[in-house]
Enzyme design. Sequence first.
Site, PDB file in Angstrom:
ATOM      1  N   GLN A  76      -9.746   9.782   8.115  1.00 37.10           N
ATOM      2  CA  GLN A  76      -9.583   8.273   8.375  1.00 37.10           C
ATOM      3  C   GLN A  76      -8.395   7.511   7.529  1.00 37.10           C
ATOM      4  O   GLN A  76      -8.177   6.369   7.743  1.00 37.10           O
ATOM      5  CB  GLN A  76     -11.066   7.629   8.474  1.00 37.10           C
ATOM      6  CG  GLN A  76     -12.005   8.175   9.240  1.00 37.10           C
ATOM      7  CD  GLN A  76     -12.992   7.469   8.872  1.00 37.10           C
ATOM      8  OE1 GLN A  76     -13.630   6.532   9.214  1.00 37.10           O
ATOM      9  NE2 GLN A  76     -14.035   8.216   8.045  1.00 37.10           N
ATOM     10  N   ARG A  85       0.818  -1.342   0.103  1.00 36.21           N
ATOM     11  CA  ARG A  85       0.004   0.171   0.141  1.00 36.21           C
ATOM     12  C   ARG A  85       0.987   1.257  -0.076  1.00 36.21           C
ATOM     13  O   ARG A  85       0.792   2.152  -0.538  1.00 36.21           O
ATOM     14  CB  ARG A  85      -0.925   0.078   1.162  1.00 36.21           C
ATOM     15  CG  ARG A  85      -1.735  -1.080   1.466  1.00 36.21           C
ATOM     16  CD  ARG A  85      -3.112  -1.275   0.455  1.00 36.21           C
ATOM     17  NE  ARG A  85      -2.970  -1.551  -0.845  1.00 36.21           N
ATOM     18  CZ  ARG A  85      -2.508  -2.624  -1.307  1.00 36.21           C
ATOM     19  NH1 ARG A  85      -2.591  -3.592  -0.515  1.00 36.21           N
ATOM     20  NH2 ARG A  85      -2.151  -2.897  -2.421  1.00 36.21           N
ATOM     21  N   CYS A 136      13.950  -0.625  16.426  1.00 35.28           N
ATOM     22  CA  CYS A 136      13.465   0.621  16.799  1.00 35.28           C
ATOM     23  C   CYS A 136      14.682   1.808  17.313  1.00 35.28           C
ATOM     24  O   CYS A 136      15.469   1.049  17.990  1.00 35.28           O
ATOM     25  CB  CYS A 136      12.311   0.920  18.153  1.00 35.28           C
ATOM     26  SG  CYS A 136      12.017   2.649  18.689  1.00 35.28           S
ATOM     27  N   HIS A 145      -6.516   7.578  11.794  1.00 38.90           N
ATOM     28  CA  HIS A 145      -6.233   6.314  11.770  1.00 38.90           C
ATOM     29  C   HIS A 145      -4.778   5.637  11.476  1.00 38.90           C
ATOM     30  O   HIS A 145      -4.458   4.731  10.983  1.00 38.90           O
ATOM     31  CB  HIS A 145      -7.236   5.642  10.873  1.00 38.90           C
ATOM     32  CG  HIS A 145      -8.507   5.234  11.257  1.00 38.90           C
ATOM     33  ND1 HIS A 145      -9.610   5.110  10.511  1.00 38.90           N
ATOM     34  CD2 HIS A 145      -9.076   5.440  12.458  1.00 38.90           C
ATOM     35  CE1 HIS A 145     -10.624   4.776  11.233  1.00 38.90           C
ATOM     36  NE2 HIS A 145     -10.632   5.159  12.509  1.00 38.90           N
TER      37      HIS A 145
HETATM   38  P1  OAD Z   1     -15.382   2.834   3.092  1.00 31.45           P
HETATM   39  O1  OAD Z   1     -14.908   1.877   1.980  1.00 31.45           O
HETATM   40  O2  OAD Z   1     -16.141   1.939   4.254  1.00 31.45           O
HETATM   41  O3  OAD Z   1     -16.308   3.742   2.386  1.00 31.45           O
HETATM   42  C1  OAD Z   1     -16.216   4.656   1.324  1.00 31.45           C
HETATM   43  C2  OAD Z   1     -17.170   5.369   1.127  1.00 31.45           C
HETATM   44  O4  OAD Z   1     -16.940   6.439   0.150  1.00 31.45           O
HETATM   45  C3  OAD Z   1     -18.587   4.635   0.637  1.00 31.45           C
HETATM   46  O5  OAD Z   1     -19.516   5.128   1.248  1.00 31.45           O
HETATM   47  C4  OAD Z   1     -18.626   4.949  -0.814  1.00 31.45           C
HETATM   48  O6  OAD Z   1     -20.013   4.969  -1.167  1.00 31.45           O
HETATM   49  C5  OAD Z   1     -17.886   6.395  -0.878  1.00 31.45           C
HETATM   50  N1  OAD Z   1     -17.348   6.375  -2.231  1.00 31.45           N
HETATM   51  C6  OAD Z   1     -16.781   5.824  -3.048  1.00 31.45           C
HETATM   52  N2  OAD Z   1     -16.158   6.555  -4.038  1.00 31.45           N
HETATM   53  C7  OAD Z   1     -16.823   7.909  -3.913  1.00 31.45           C
HETATM   54  C8  OAD Z   1     -16.212   9.029  -4.645  1.00 31.45           C
HETATM   55  N3  OAD Z   1     -15.656   9.130  -5.875  1.00 31.45           N
HETATM   56  N4  OAD Z   1     -16.846  10.266  -4.152  1.00 31.45           N
HETATM   57  C9  OAD Z   1     -17.341  10.094  -3.028  1.00 31.45           C
HETATM   58  N5  OAD Z   1     -17.891   9.177  -2.260  1.00 31.45           N
HETATM   59  C10 OAD Z   1     -17.253   8.155  -2.813  1.00 31.45           C
HETATM   60  O7  OAD Z   1     -14.258   3.751   3.932  1.00 31.45           O
HETATM   61  P2  OAD Z   1     -14.260   4.515   5.232  1.00 31.45           P
HETATM   62  O8  OAD Z   1     -15.401   4.833   5.646  1.00 31.45           O
HETATM   63  O9  OAD Z   1     -13.113   5.375   5.008  1.00 31.45           O
HETATM   64  O10 OAD Z   1      -9.757   1.885   8.950  1.00 31.45           O
HETATM   65  O11 OAD Z   1     -13.744   3.369   6.075  1.00 31.45           O
HETATM   66  C11 OAD Z   1     -13.470   3.528   7.521  1.00 31.45           C
HETATM   67  C12 OAD Z   1     -12.278   2.765   8.077  1.00 31.45           C
HETATM   68  O12 OAD Z   1     -12.443   1.296   7.730  1.00 31.45           O
HETATM   69  C13 OAD Z   1     -10.888   3.133   7.375  1.00 31.45           C
HETATM   70  O13 OAD Z   1     -10.189   4.146   7.821  1.00 31.45           O
HETATM   71  C14 OAD Z   1     -10.176   1.914   7.596  1.00 31.45           C
HETATM   72  C15 OAD Z   1     -11.303   0.797   7.261  1.00 31.45           C
HETATM   73  O14 OAD Z   1     -11.206  -0.265   8.228  1.00 31.45           O
HETATM   74  C16 OAD Z   1      -8.413   1.857   9.035  1.00 31.45           C
HETATM   75  O15 OAD Z   1      -7.663   1.425   8.241  1.00 31.45           O
HETATM   76  C17 OAD Z   1      -7.983   1.731  10.449  1.00 31.45           C
END
Ligand code: OAD
Length: 235
Positions: free
Chosen positions: A91, A59, A136, A109
């Site tokens: 996040q 990544r 470390c 995060h």
């Molecule tokens: P998700 O993958 O759960 O959600 C992404 C959101 O972005 C969805 O609701 C999509 O509909 C929306 N989306 C996709 N493409 C888009 C675009 N072009 N414009 C606007 N919206 C769009 O991701 P997060 O909510 O960020 O944690 O997930 C939260 C956390 O879950 C992450 O930070 C991660 C994961 O586990 C860690 O890495 C600790």
Amino acid sequence: MTDPRNIVILTGAGISAESGIATFRGPGGLWEGHRVEDVCTPQALRADPDLVHRFYDLRRAALTRVEPNAAHHALVRLDRDWAGDLLLVTQNVDDLHDRAGSRRLLHMHGELKSRLCAACGDRAPHDGDLPPGSACPACHAPALRPDIVFFGEMPYAMERIEDAILSCDLFVSIGTSGAVYPAAGFVELARHAGAATLELNLERSAGSARFDDSRLGAAGTLVPAWVDAVLTGAA
Ligand code: OAD
């Protein structure tokens, strides 16, 4: 609402989707071919450190192939040109907000371009691969790990974030599914504090009903339009 004076913005994977970074909960629910719980928990790190480290190495390396998009750039304009109080909480563990130039930014995060010592807690910028067992520089323990907040761990800067939300008058959520707490609960905290709440997302999210206003569309279109409205006093 009247012109906002104090804005807190929460971003999620959706804001980076148009840059070419996969979201977490797309079709099939896999993150780059893995279940999130296989690469994003302390148990996974203990059970298979090679897999987890390699996953984040890939990544991290992939960041060199992506660029900030119009939504990241629009938030930089807001940061630079808007006189009110602002906090951007992401996040996302990518570095696209940073590279675009956002200053008032918190990575709740963690960050791909950072490493954490599991022994002493030291955090420092990191690029390139991070093999398991790396020593470390601060305490010499062979305990360096990716600086990613795994499920079950406490996100960074929670006190500062909650204080900012409690004093904001507009809370904006961009490109997040509202599936992961505590971030998913920020909208309730903002409402409790009397702030207006706005969601900008591709589709309705788990939390859409909790926002005063929910606008559907791609972040690369919606965010610049919203920033223009704030900067011209028409939000
Ligand atoms: P998700 O993958 O759960 O959600 C992404 C959101 O972005 C969805 O609701 C999509 O509909 C929306 N989306 C996709 N493409 C888009 C675009 N072009 N414009 C606007 N919206 C769009 O991701 P997060 O909510 O960020 O944690 O997930 C939260 C956390 O879950 C992450 O930070 C991660 C994961 O586990 C860690 O890495 C600790």
